[in-house]
Design a protein around this motif. Structure first.
Motif, PDB file in Angstrom:
ATOM      1  N   ARG A 114       9.617   4.700  -3.582  1.00 23.02           N
ATOM      2  CA  ARG A 114       8.594   4.002  -4.361  1.00 23.02           C
ATOM      3  C   ARG A 114       9.246   3.439  -5.628  1.00 23.02           C
ATOM      4  O   ARG A 114       9.292   4.106  -6.654  1.00 23.02           O
ATOM      5  N   ARG A 115       9.742   2.199  -5.541  1.00 23.94           N
ATOM      6  CA  ARG A 115      10.511   1.634  -6.665  1.00 23.94           C
ATOM      7  C   ARG A 115       9.743   0.535  -7.395  1.00 23.94           C
ATOM      8  O   ARG A 115      10.328  -0.248  -8.117  1.00 23.94           O
ATOM      9  N   GLY A 116       8.437   0.460  -7.154  1.00 24.29           N
ATOM     10  CA  GLY A 116       7.631  -0.495  -7.894  1.00 24.29           C
ATOM     11  C   GLY A 116       7.058  -1.598  -7.023  1.00 24.29           C
ATOM     12  O   GLY A 116       7.529  -1.850  -5.912  1.00 24.29           O
ATOM     13  N   LEU A 117       6.030  -2.266  -7.564  1.00 23.80           N
ATOM     14  CA  LEU A 117       5.337  -3.326  -6.814  1.00 23.80           C
ATOM     15  C   LEU A 117       6.298  -4.464  -6.442  1.00 23.80           C
ATOM     16  O   LEU A 117       6.258  -4.993  -5.328  1.00 23.80           O
ATOM     17  N   GLY A 118       7.166  -4.839  -7.391  1.00 19.59           N
ATOM     18  CA  GLY A 118       8.118  -5.928  -7.110  1.00 19.59           C
ATOM     19  C   GLY A 118       9.006  -5.562  -5.934  1.00 19.59           C
ATOM     20  O   GLY A 118       9.244  -6.377  -5.029  1.00 19.59           O
ATOM     21  N   LYS A 148      -5.359   6.161  -0.946  1.00 19.64           N
ATOM     22  CA  LYS A 148      -6.454   5.695  -1.823  1.00 19.64           C
ATOM     23  C   LYS A 148      -7.076   4.402  -1.277  1.00 19.64           C
ATOM     24  O   LYS A 148      -8.245   4.137  -1.497  1.00 19.64           O
ATOM     25  N   GLU A 149      -6.283   3.630  -0.519  1.00 18.97           N
ATOM     26  CA  GLU A 149      -6.811   2.378   0.060  1.00 18.97           C
ATOM     27  C   GLU A 149      -7.885   2.643   1.099  1.00 18.97           C
ATOM     28  O   GLU A 149      -8.617   1.745   1.482  1.00 18.97           O
ATOM     29  N   MET A 150      -7.958   3.897   1.605  1.00 18.06           N
ATOM     30  CA  MET A 150      -8.946   4.224   2.633  1.00 18.06           C
ATOM     31  C   MET A 150     -10.205   4.876   2.041  1.00 18.06           C
ATOM     32  O   MET A 150     -11.130   5.220   2.785  1.00 18.06           O
ATOM     33  N   VAL A 161       0.837  -1.218   0.000  1.00 19.75           N
ATOM     34  CA  VAL A 161       0.000   0.000   0.000  1.00 19.75           C
ATOM     35  C   VAL A 161       0.869   1.265   0.000  1.00 19.75           C
ATOM     36  O   VAL A 161       0.469   2.295   0.525  1.00 19.75           O
ATOM     37  N   ALA A 162       2.048   1.152  -0.601  1.00 22.97           N
ATOM     38  CA  ALA A 162       2.963   2.295  -0.558  1.00 22.97           C
ATOM     39  C   ALA A 162       2.803   3.225  -1.762  1.00 22.97           C
ATOM     40  O   ALA A 162       3.510   4.224  -1.862  1.00 22.97           O
ATOM     41  N   GLY A 163       1.877   2.885  -2.659  1.00 23.22           N
ATOM     42  CA  GLY A 163       1.700   3.702  -3.877  1.00 23.22           C
ATOM     43  C   GLY A 163       1.175   5.090  -3.549  1.00 23.22           C
ATOM     44  O   GLY A 163       0.647   5.345  -2.470  1.00 23.22           O
ATOM     45  N   TRP A 164       1.284   6.001  -4.526  1.00 21.42           N
ATOM     46  CA  TRP A 164       0.870   7.385  -4.307  1.00 21.42           C
ATOM     47  C   TRP A 164      -0.580   7.649  -4.690  1.00 21.42           C
ATOM     48  O   TRP A 164      -1.132   8.683  -4.324  1.00 21.42           O
ATOM     49  N   GLY A 165      -1.140   6.768  -5.483  1.00 23.55           N
ATOM     50  CA  GLY A 165      -2.528   6.969  -5.905  1.00 23.55           C
ATOM     51  C   GLY A 165      -2.731   8.244  -6.705  1.00 23.55           C
ATOM     52  O   GLY A 165      -3.716   8.957  -6.524  1.00 23.55           O
ATOM     53  N   THR A 166      -1.797   8.513  -7.624  1.00 22.85           N
ATOM     54  CA  THR A 166      -1.869   9.785  -8.371  1.00 22.85           C
ATOM     55  C   THR A 166      -3.104   9.867  -9.262  1.00 22.85           C
ATOM     56  O   THR A 166      -3.562  10.962  -9.575  1.00 22.85           O
TER      57      THR A 166
HETATM   58  P1  UTP Z   1      -0.311   1.218  -8.785  1.00 23.44           P
HETATM   59  O1  UTP Z   1       0.381   0.908 -10.037  1.00 23.44           O
HETATM   60  O2  UTP Z   1      -1.800   1.251  -8.796  1.00 23.44           O
HETATM   61  O3  UTP Z   1       0.277   2.590  -8.242  1.00 23.44           O
HETATM   62  O4  UTP Z   1       0.202   0.168  -7.710  1.00 23.44           O
HETATM   63  P2  UTP Z   1      -0.293   3.637  -7.209  1.00 23.44           P
HETATM   64  O5  UTP Z   1       0.814   4.557  -6.824  1.00 23.44           O
HETATM   65  O6  UTP Z   1      -0.975   2.939  -6.082  1.00 23.44           O
HETATM   66  O7  UTP Z   1      -1.410   4.461  -8.016  1.00 23.44           O
HETATM   67  P3  UTP Z   1      -1.278   5.551  -9.189  1.00 23.44           P
HETATM   68  O8  UTP Z   1      -0.909   4.798 -10.432  1.00 23.44           O
HETATM   69  O9  UTP Z   1      -0.231   6.582  -8.784  1.00 23.44           O
HETATM   70  O10 UTP Z   1      -2.648   6.153  -9.250  1.00 23.44           O
HETATM   71  C1  UTP Z   1      -0.371  -1.123  -7.553  1.00 23.44           C
HETATM   72  C2  UTP Z   1      -0.229  -1.555  -6.109  1.00 23.44           C
HETATM   73  O11 UTP Z   1       1.131  -1.627  -5.738  1.00 23.44           O
HETATM   74  C3  UTP Z   1       1.431  -0.785  -4.643  1.00 23.44           C
HETATM   75  C4  UTP Z   1       0.313   0.244  -4.626  1.00 23.44           C
HETATM   76  O12 UTP Z   1       0.108   0.759  -3.313  1.00 23.44           O
HETATM   77  C5  UTP Z   1      -0.876  -0.574  -5.133  1.00 23.44           C
HETATM   78  O13 UTP Z   1      -1.455  -1.346  -4.094  1.00 23.44           O
HETATM   79  N1  UTP Z   1       2.777  -0.196  -4.847  1.00 23.44           N
HETATM   80  C6  UTP Z   1       3.143   0.239  -6.071  1.00 23.44           C
HETATM   81  C7  UTP Z   1       3.659  -0.151  -3.788  1.00 23.44           C
HETATM   82  O14 UTP Z   1       3.341  -0.561  -2.637  1.00 23.44           O
HETATM   83  N2  UTP Z   1       4.905   0.348  -4.012  1.00 23.44           N
HETATM   84  C8  UTP Z   1       5.306   0.792  -5.225  1.00 23.44           C
HETATM   85  O15 UTP Z   1       6.472   1.222  -5.351  1.00 23.44           O
HETATM   86  C9  UTP Z   1       4.393   0.733  -6.278  1.00 23.44           C
END
Ligand code: UTP
Length: 295
Positions: A108-112, A27-29, A11-16
């Motif tokens: 924030r270096r990606g889902l992997g 965004k998860e909330m 849940v570290a994404g920015w949800g842009t």
């Molecule tokens: P998304 O690709 O949807 O990215 O990540 P995001 O940042 O949440 O949203 P946008 O694109 O900026 O709107 C898919 C999942 O991977 C997590 C996100 O929190 C989401 O659950 N994620 C992604 C991380 O935990 N870290 C990352 O570096 C990237």
């Protein structure tokens, strides 16, 4: 074969894609009808028998920690007023003490990379990954994650959830290479994965949906994975490595996949989930029928 006891929720994404709503609010909330998006994934995992939860968080995500913890004043108030249903709704989703872990992905270096951040906490055992953006709603009430766990036990390989998407959406997903004649009634023996291919290069229309069961060997693959699409360390690229050494099966979704990761998907998910609630359904249908869609 070790039992799957742990689930990772990145849940570290920015949800842009949700700005400005997600400037300070994770965004998860955001609520889908009566609960935050992330609660659907946690409930699904609890119902499938998952015992430990590992959240990969980042800046500004503290409300998630608070949501999955006790609020004693509120609980006391609800108990005093005999509002036991509401009391149950806020307590039943709290994992037992010592069964919930938070680790921070500072860059924030990606889902992997987010999944790799959990290596020490997961240890040497298989684990699930649930992406909270995806609400999985099973039509026949069979828990999807449970179905995946059953397939994992049957096949002894890592498992990913898949569903067919239309041509226009292929470029948005990780796509499965199903090879030839690799289909069973609820599963595909995966030959490979490609992250966000062009339609021309896509080996199929079977997209990865946000549920995974991994052997701990995925961590070695992640260590070796260089930044890919979008300059991020892609989970799909590590999975492509794991297929070659270990094999991989895909579990065919038997239900609804609601992608809450962007605005349109979120609104659709809200309507869909409201229609599942008997006390809201008629009201919502009446409202939709009353709209003049020609304007
Ligand atoms: P998304 O690709 O949807 O990215 O990540 P995001 O940042 O949440 O949203 P946008 O694109 O900026 O709107 C898919 C999942 O991977 C997590 C996100 O929190 C989401 O659950 N994620 C992604 C991380 O935990 N870290 C990352 O570096 C990237």
């Amino acid at each position: 074969m070790k039992k799957v006891r742990k689930a990772v929720l990145p849940v570290a994404g920015w949800g842009t894609r949700f700005l400005p709503a997600t400037k300070v609010m994770p965004k998860e909330m955001l609520a889908v009808v009566d609960r935050p998006v992330i609660q659907y994934a946690v409930e699904e995992a609890l119902a499938a028998g998952i015992e430990e939860f590992i959240f990969v968080t980042g800046r500004g995500k503290q409300t998630i920690e608070n949501h999955f913890d006790h609020n004693f004043e509120l609980e006391h108030l609800l108990r005093e007023k005999n509002r036991l249903e509401e009391l149950e709704s806020i307590t039943r989703i709290i994992p037992d003490e010592g069964k919930i872990f938070y680790t921070r992905q500072s860059q924030r270096r990606g889902l992997g990379h987010a999944v790799l951040c959990t290596r020490e906490i997961v240890g040497d055992e298989p684990f699930a990954v649930l992406l909270p953006d995806d609400i999985i709603w099973s039509k026949n009430k069979k828990n999807t994650l449970k179905g995946m766990l059953d397939l994992y036990e049957e096949k002894g390989t890592s498992v990913v959830l898949t569903s067919r998407v239309i041509d226009e959406n292929v470029t948005r997903y990780g796509i499965i290479d199903p090879g030839v004649n690799q289909f069973e009634h609820n599963a595909i023996k995966v030959q490979g994965f490609v992250e966000k291919p062009t339609l021309k290069d896509a080996p199929s229309n079977y997209a990865i949906m946000g549920r995974y069961i991994f052997s701990p060997r995925i961590f070695d693959c992640l260590e070796k994975t260089k930044p890919g699409a979008g300059q991020e360390i892609q989970l799909t690229d590590a999975m492509a490595k794991l297929v070659k050494s270990d094999g991989f099966n895909a579990y065919l979704l038997d239900g609804e996949h609601l992608d809450c990761g962007d605005k349109a998907g979120y609104v659709k998910a809200t309507i869909y989930m409201a229609l599942q609630k008997p006390h809201l359904r008629d009201d919502i249908i009446e409202y939709i029928k009353s709209l003049d869609l020609t304007k």
